[in-house]
Design a protein around this motif. Structure first.
Motif, PDB file in Angstrom:
ATOM      1  N   PRO A 164       0.799  -1.236   0.000  1.00  0.00           N
ATOM      2  CA  PRO A 164       0.000   0.000   0.000  1.00  0.00           C
ATOM      3  C   PRO A 164       0.828   1.281   0.000  1.00  0.00           C
ATOM      4  CG  PRO A 164      -0.997  -1.599   1.458  1.00  0.00           C
ATOM      5  CD  PRO A 164       0.323  -2.186   1.016  1.00  0.00           C
ATOM      6  N   TYR A 165       1.934   1.321   0.757  1.00  0.00           N
ATOM      7  CA  TYR A 165       2.740   2.549   0.771  1.00  0.00           C
ATOM      8  C   TYR A 165       3.350   2.814  -0.609  1.00  0.00           C
ATOM      9  CZ  TYR A 165       7.120  -0.109   0.980  1.00  0.00           C
ATOM     10  OH  TYR A 165       8.176  -0.931   0.680  1.00  0.00           O
ATOM     11  N   GLY A 166       3.688   1.764  -1.344  1.00  0.00           N
ATOM     12  CA  GLY A 166       4.227   1.913  -2.694  1.00  0.00           C
ATOM     13  C   GLY A 166       3.176   2.425  -3.664  1.00  0.00           C
ATOM     14  N   GLN A 167       1.953   1.973  -3.492  1.00  0.00           N
ATOM     15  CA  GLN A 167       0.861   2.464  -4.331  1.00  0.00           C
ATOM     16  C   GLN A 167       0.578   3.932  -4.033  1.00  0.00           C
ATOM     17  OE1 GLN A 167      -2.299  -0.303  -3.511  1.00  0.00           O
ATOM     18  NE2 GLN A 167      -1.483  -1.840  -4.909  1.00  0.00           N
ATOM     19  N   ARG A 168       0.559   4.277  -2.742  1.00  0.00           N
ATOM     20  CA  ARG A 168       0.328   5.686  -2.386  1.00  0.00           C
ATOM     21  C   ARG A 168       1.468   6.573  -2.882  1.00  0.00           C
ATOM     22  NH1 ARG A 168      -1.252   3.082   2.357  1.00  0.00           N
ATOM     23  NH2 ARG A 168       0.698   3.693   3.383  1.00  0.00           N
ATOM     24  N   ALA A 169       2.688   6.067  -2.842  1.00  0.00           N
ATOM     25  CA  ALA A 169       3.830   6.833  -3.355  1.00  0.00           C
ATOM     26  C   ALA A 169       3.675   7.061  -4.858  1.00  0.00           C
ATOM     27  CB  ALA A 169       5.135   6.113  -3.045  1.00  0.00           C
ATOM     28  N   THR A 170       3.169   6.065  -5.563  1.00  0.00           N
ATOM     29  CA  THR A 170       2.917   6.218  -7.005  1.00  0.00           C
ATOM     30  C   THR A 170       1.888   7.309  -7.246  1.00  0.00           C
ATOM     31  OG1 THR A 170       3.439   3.892  -7.407  1.00  0.00           O
ATOM     32  CG2 THR A 170       2.170   5.033  -9.102  1.00  0.00           C
ATOM     33  N   TRP A 171       0.824   7.289  -6.464  1.00  0.00           N
ATOM     34  CA  TRP A 171      -0.210   8.319  -6.620  1.00  0.00           C
ATOM     35  C   TRP A 171       0.315   9.705  -6.269  1.00  0.00           C
ATOM     36  CZ3 TRP A 171      -3.633   4.598  -3.444  1.00  0.00           C
ATOM     37  CH2 TRP A 171      -4.107   3.577  -4.271  1.00  0.00           C
ATOM     38  N   ALA A 172       1.146   9.796  -5.241  1.00  0.00           N
ATOM     39  CA  ALA A 172       1.743  11.090  -4.878  1.00  0.00           C
ATOM     40  C   ALA A 172       2.640  11.594  -6.012  1.00  0.00           C
ATOM     41  CB  ALA A 172       2.541  10.959  -3.578  1.00  0.00           C
ATOM     42  N   HIS A 173       3.395  10.682  -6.599  1.00  0.00           N
ATOM     43  CA  HIS A 173       4.270  11.024  -7.729  1.00  0.00           C
ATOM     44  C   HIS A 173       3.438  11.557  -8.897  1.00  0.00           C
ATOM     45  CE1 HIS A 173       7.450  10.652 -10.710  1.00  0.00           C
ATOM     46  NE2 HIS A 173       6.752   9.739 -11.371  1.00  0.00           N
ATOM     47  N   GLN A 174       2.361  10.858  -9.238  1.00  0.00           N
ATOM     48  CA  GLN A 174       1.516  11.282 -10.355  1.00  0.00           C
ATOM     49  C   GLN A 174       0.846  12.620 -10.068  1.00  0.00           C
ATOM     50  OE1 GLN A 174      -0.954   7.800 -10.609  1.00  0.00           O
ATOM     51  NE2 GLN A 174       0.461   6.741 -11.985  1.00  0.00           N
ATOM     52  N   LEU A 177       5.382  18.087   2.155  1.00  0.00           N
ATOM     53  CA  LEU A 177       4.583  17.468   3.204  1.00  0.00           C
ATOM     54  C   LEU A 177       3.427  16.650   2.628  1.00  0.00           C
ATOM     55  CD1 LEU A 177       4.573  20.369   5.815  1.00  0.00           C
ATOM     56  CD2 LEU A 177       5.888  18.229   5.886  1.00  0.00           C
ATOM     57  N   TYR A 178       2.863  17.122   1.534  1.00  0.00           N
ATOM     58  CA  TYR A 178       1.789  16.376   0.870  1.00  0.00           C
ATOM     59  C   TYR A 178       2.239  14.959   0.544  1.00  0.00           C
ATOM     60  CZ  TYR A 178      -1.337  14.873  -2.883  1.00  0.00           C
ATOM     61  OH  TYR A 178      -2.196  14.155  -3.663  1.00  0.00           O
ATOM     62  N   SER A 179       3.405  14.835  -0.073  1.00  0.00           N
ATOM     63  CA  SER A 179       3.905  13.511  -0.439  1.00  0.00           C
ATOM     64  C   SER A 179       4.167  12.657   0.793  1.00  0.00           C
ATOM     65  CB  SER A 179       5.181  13.636  -1.275  1.00  0.00           C
ATOM     66  OG  SER A 179       4.882  14.175  -2.543  1.00  0.00           O
ATOM     67  N   ILE A 180       4.734  13.258   1.811  1.00  0.00           N
ATOM     68  CA  ILE A 180       5.007  12.510   3.047  1.00  0.00           C
ATOM     69  C   ILE A 180       3.708  12.015   3.663  1.00  0.00           C
ATOM     70  CG2 ILE A 180       5.845  12.735   5.430  1.00  0.00           C
ATOM     71  CD1 ILE A 180       7.997  14.676   4.269  1.00  0.00           C
ATOM     72  N   PHE A 181       2.733  12.903   3.780  1.00  0.00           N
ATOM     73  CA  PHE A 181       1.460  12.511   4.395  1.00  0.00           C
ATOM     74  C   PHE A 181       0.703  11.506   3.531  1.00  0.00           C
ATOM     75  CE2 PHE A 181       1.502  16.891   6.563  1.00  0.00           C
ATOM     76  CZ  PHE A 181       2.217  16.387   7.647  1.00  0.00           C
ATOM     77  N   TYR A 182       0.848  11.613   2.224  1.00  0.00           N
ATOM     78  CA  TYR A 182       0.202  10.653   1.330  1.00  0.00           C
ATOM     79  C   TYR A 182       0.801   9.260   1.533  1.00  0.00           C
ATOM     80  CZ  TYR A 182      -2.675   9.761  -2.839  1.00  0.00           C
ATOM     81  OH  TYR A 182      -3.655   9.340  -3.710  1.00  0.00           O
ATOM     82  N   ILE A 183       2.123   9.187   1.517  1.00  0.00           N
ATOM     83  CA  ILE A 183       2.799   7.900   1.666  1.00  0.00           C
ATOM     84  C   ILE A 183       2.513   7.289   3.043  1.00  0.00           C
ATOM     85  CG2 ILE A 183       5.072   6.778   1.798  1.00  0.00           C
ATOM     86  CD1 ILE A 183       5.949   8.926  -0.345  1.00  0.00           C
ATOM     87  N   LEU A 184       2.453   8.124   4.076  1.00  0.00           N
ATOM     88  CA  LEU A 184       2.177   7.646   5.428  1.00  0.00           C
ATOM     89  C   LEU A 184       0.689   7.415   5.683  1.00  0.00           C
ATOM     90  CD1 LEU A 184       4.684   9.849   7.472  1.00  0.00           C
ATOM     91  CD2 LEU A 184       4.936   7.457   6.765  1.00  0.00           C
ATOM     92  N   ASN A 185      -0.135   7.726   4.702  1.00  0.00           N
ATOM     93  CA  ASN A 185      -1.591   7.515   4.781  1.00  0.00           C
ATOM     94  C   ASN A 185      -2.235   8.334   5.906  1.00  0.00           C
ATOM     95  OD1 ASN A 185      -3.987   6.493   3.829  1.00  0.00           O
ATOM     96  ND2 ASN A 185      -3.911   4.656   5.105  1.00  0.00           N
ATOM     97  N   ILE A 186      -2.004   9.647   5.843  1.00  0.00           N
ATOM     98  CA  ILE A 186      -2.630  10.589   6.770  1.00  0.00           C
ATOM     99  C   ILE A 186      -3.486  11.534   5.920  1.00  0.00           C
ATOM    100  CG2 ILE A 186      -2.250  12.253   8.627  1.00  0.00           C
ATOM    101  CD1 ILE A 186       0.571  11.030   8.962  1.00  0.00           C
ATOM    102  N   PRO A 187      -4.708  11.101   5.566  1.00  0.00           N
ATOM    103  CA  PRO A 187      -5.516  11.837   4.582  1.00  0.00           C
ATOM    104  C   PRO A 187      -5.855  13.282   4.954  1.00  0.00           C
ATOM    105  CG  PRO A 187      -6.507   9.697   5.064  1.00  0.00           C
ATOM    106  CD  PRO A 187      -5.362   9.883   6.007  1.00  0.00           C
ATOM    107  N   LEU A 188      -6.153  13.540   6.219  1.00  0.00           N
ATOM    108  CA  LEU A 188      -6.538  14.897   6.603  1.00  0.00           C
ATOM    109  C   LEU A 188      -5.389  15.877   6.377  1.00  0.00           C
ATOM    110  CD1 LEU A 188      -8.612  16.823   7.782  1.00  0.00           C
ATOM    111  CD2 LEU A 188      -7.765  16.225  10.050  1.00  0.00           C
TER     112      LEU A 188
END
Length: 131
Positions: free
Chosen positions: A45-55, A94-105
Motif C-alpha cells: 500500500p505505501y508503494g501504491q500511495r507513493a505512485t499516486w503522490a508522484h503522479q 509534506l503532501y507527499s510525506i502525508f500521502y505515503i504515510l496515509n494521513i488523509p486529513l
C-alpha cells in the motif's frame, strides 16, 4: 524575483521524491522490467500511495510553474508572493510525506495550501499586469 525560479526548480525535484519510495518498494518486492506498470497491483500500500503522490505531483507542478513564471515575468515583488512560492514547495513536500504515510486529513490540508499558493501567484500576477 529569483525566488520564483528557485521554487520552480525545487518543485520539479519534489515530483521525483515519492518515486524514490516507489523504487524502494519495487526493489523490495521484485521488479519486472518487461512490465513495470503491471506490477503496480503487487506493490504494498505505501508503494501504491507513493505512485499516486508522484503522479499528483506532475499535475500540481504544471499549475504552479505557470503561476510562478507569470509572477516572475510580470515582476511581482511582494512578501505575499514570496511566501506563496515557499509555501507551495513546503506544502508539496509534506503532501507527499502525508500521502505515503496515509494521513488523509493532513494530505488534504497540504493539497489545499499548495493550491491556494498557486492561485495567489496567479492573482498577484494579473493584478501586477493590470497596474
Amino acid at each position: 524575483m529569483i525566488i520564483f525560479l528557485y521554487s520552480i526548480a525545487a518543485a520539479a525535484v519534489l515530483i521525483y521524491l515519492p518515486f524514490l519510495v516507489v523504487g524502494y518498494a519495487r526493489a523490495r518486492f521484485g521488479y519486472d522490467v518487461s512490465a513495470p506498470r503491471a506490477m503496480f497491483d503487487k506493490l504494498p500500500p505505501y508503494g501504491q500511495r507513493a505512485t499516486w503522490a508522484h503522479q499528483n505531483s506532475f499535475e500540481a507542478f504544471m499549475i504552479f510553474s505557470a503561476a510562478a513564471l507569470m509572477a516572475y515575468v510580470t515582476g511581482v515583488n511582494s512578501p505575499i508572493a514570496i511566501w506563496a512560492a515557499i509555501a507551495f514547495v513546503v506544502a508539496r513536500l509534506l503532501y507527499s510525506i502525508f500521502y505515503i504515510l496515509n494521513i488523509p486529513l493532513l494530505r488534504s490540508l497540504m493539497f489545499a495550501t499548495a493550491s491556494t499558493s498557486s492561485a495567489t501567484l496567479f492573482i498577484l500576477s494579473i493584478i501586477q499586469a493590470n497596474s
